[in-house]
Design a protein around this motif. Structure first.
Motif, PDB file in Angstrom:
ATOM      1  N   LEU A  47      16.581   6.065   1.955  1.00 23.97           N
ATOM      2  CA  LEU A  47      15.467   6.271   0.998  1.00 23.97           C
ATOM      3  C   LEU A  47      14.789   4.823   0.800  1.00 23.97           C
ATOM      4  O   LEU A  47      15.603   3.739   0.722  1.00 23.97           O
ATOM      5  CB  LEU A  47      15.596   6.874  -0.173  1.00 23.97           C
ATOM      6  N   VAL A  48      13.654   4.503   0.734  1.00 26.28           N
ATOM      7  CA  VAL A  48      13.127   3.324   0.544  1.00 26.28           C
ATOM      8  C   VAL A  48      12.362   3.161  -0.689  1.00 26.28           C
ATOM      9  O   VAL A  48      11.348   4.018  -0.856  1.00 26.28           O
ATOM     10  CB  VAL A  48      12.194   2.541   1.654  1.00 26.28           C
ATOM     11  N   VAL A  49      12.718   2.500  -1.543  1.00 28.46           N
ATOM     12  CA  VAL A  49      12.167   2.375  -2.876  1.00 28.46           C
ATOM     13  C   VAL A  49      11.314   1.049  -3.014  1.00 28.46           C
ATOM     14  O   VAL A  49      11.968   0.017  -2.688  1.00 28.46           O
ATOM     15  CB  VAL A  49      13.166   2.349  -4.342  1.00 28.46           C
ATOM     16  N   HIS A  50       9.913   0.985  -3.232  1.00 27.68           N
ATOM     17  CA  HIS A  50       9.128  -0.050  -3.372  1.00 27.68           C
ATOM     18  C   HIS A  50       8.951  -0.391  -4.830  1.00 27.68           C
ATOM     19  O   HIS A  50       8.778   0.540  -5.802  1.00 27.68           O
ATOM     20  CB  HIS A  50       7.849   0.090  -2.627  1.00 27.68           C
ATOM     21  N   TYR A  51       9.104  -1.582  -5.287  1.00 28.91           N
ATOM     22  CA  TYR A  51       8.849  -2.120  -6.301  1.00 28.91           C
ATOM     23  C   TYR A  51       8.197  -3.633  -6.457  1.00 28.91           C
ATOM     24  O   TYR A  51       8.059  -4.106  -5.791  1.00 28.91           O
ATOM     25  CB  TYR A  51      10.163  -2.115  -7.160  1.00 28.91           C
ATOM     26  N   GLU A  52       7.825  -3.773  -7.785  1.00 31.23           N
ATOM     27  CA  GLU A  52       6.995  -5.070  -8.031  1.00 31.23           C
ATOM     28  C   GLU A  52       7.946  -5.874  -9.164  1.00 31.23           C
ATOM     29  O   GLU A  52       8.016  -5.051 -10.299  1.00 31.23           O
ATOM     30  CB  GLU A  52       5.476  -4.688  -8.352  1.00 31.23           C
ATOM     31  N   VAL A  53       8.271  -6.934  -8.990  1.00 26.08           N
ATOM     32  CA  VAL A  53       8.568  -7.635 -10.208  1.00 26.08           C
ATOM     33  C   VAL A  53       7.507  -8.595 -10.792  1.00 26.08           C
ATOM     34  O   VAL A  53       7.100  -9.464  -9.967  1.00 26.08           O
ATOM     35  CB  VAL A  53       9.854  -8.661  -9.525  1.00 26.08           C
TER      36      VAL A  53
END
Length: 330
Positions: free
Chosen positions: A26-32
């Protein structure tokens, strides 16, 4: 402006969730979002950065309980809120029924070179009652900024992951982890034999595959290992020799000496194994020879550890075949 800054605020926001195009993952995209806040709490400076985390599910098979696996993924990955459990389950179900891609098939069939030394004799700090998870690497990295015991624990957990070749590629792309490990090794290797052994073992796992030699060289681990071996051999020279006539009240000191010797030989073994792997490249081997690797290896021949001696003899045989070295021994 810097004088007014009080603290850094870091906010991580989960984004989209998808399946990996070629792997069981699975690929989890996130923003910091990192913000420097002023004394009054006002926003002074901010920066946004996007990232992604790959969660591999190699164990996924037609018989896997997708619901249970989805719960485990959500529990272990802080980036996925519990509210997205149904979506995780749906994506895992899709992966479970997706036909293997040609790339994935090749990856599964590809033979991996065995990682050696197979086992290190367990020592304090390496035997952990917890199982490492690739999704929690960020937590392990944080431990590398604390005291020696925490650094040992954090690096031991990362070592658990590194000993599984399937995790190496993901660790390879985690510059924060590798950079922190290299820094700790550089700064603290003289303070703890255990810590040095574990971190060198992590990089040794990379050195077992030729395609990963670049990352080991990038962090100058080979040069560090040369320094470690040289230092440990000098340290051994000043240790009190074993004496058969030692009195009973000195038994404790003898046991301590043997304990130190055992730990040191583990460190020497893994350091020399790593150097031997890097020596596949003739130019690298020539650099080692110029830094007196042969002299160090000959010095190690004075030891009694069988595995260490076999390793050293193999290494010496290899160096004899180098141009120039043949002439010297001929």
């Amino acid at each position: 402006m810097q004088d007014d800054a009080r603290y850094l605020k870091r906010k991580v926001t989960a984004g989209s969730l998808d399946v990996h195009p070629t792997e069981k993952a699975l690929v989890v995209h996130y923003e910091v979002e990192a913000s420097i806040l002023a004394e009054g709490g006002g926003h002074m400076l901010g920066e946004r950065k996007e990232g992604q985390k790959i969660i591999r599910v190699k164990s996924l098979s037609p018989s896997t309980d997708v619901g249970a696996l989805a719960k485990k993924v959500v529990e272990e990955c802080k980036l996925i809120p519990a509210s997205r459990l149904p979506q995780v389950e749906q994506l895992l179900y899709y992966l479970q029924n997706r036909k293997s891609s040609p790339v994935e098939g090749k990856m599964e069939k590809k033979e991996k070179r065995p990682v050696k030394p197979r086992e290190l004799t367990p020592f304090d700090g390496m035997e952990l009652n917890e199982e490492a998870s690739i999704t929690r690497v960020d937590e392990y990295i944080e431990l590398l900024y604390e005291g020696i015991p925490e650094k040992i624990r954090g690096s031991a957990l990362i070592l658990q992951l590194a000993r599984n070749p399937d995790n190496l590629e993901e660790l390879l792309h985690n510059e924060a982890a590798l950079g922190a490990l290299a820094r700790v090794l550089r700064e603290d290797w003289k303070q703890s034999v255990e810590l040095a052994t574990i971190i060198i073992y992590i990089f040794f796992c990379f050195s077992s595959f030729s395609q990963f030699h670049g990352v080991v060289s990038h962090y100058k681990i080979g040069a560090l290992c040369m320094s470690v071996v040289e230092h440990e051999l000098k340290r051994h020279d000043v240790w009190p020799p074993e004496n058969g006539s030692l009195r009973r009240d000195q038994d404790k000191a003898v046991r301590k000496y043997h304990g130190l010797l055992s730990k040191q030989e583990q460190l020497l073994r893994v350091s020399l194994y790593l150097l031997l792997n890097l020596a596949e490249d003739t130019r690298t081997e020539l650099k080692m020879r110029n830094k007196n690797i042969v002299g160090l290896l000959v010095k190690v021949l004075e030891r009694d550890d069988e595995e260490l001696l076999v390793l050293v003899v193999s290494f010496l045989k290899k160096t004899v075949h180098l141009p120039g070295e043949q002439e010297r021994h001929g």
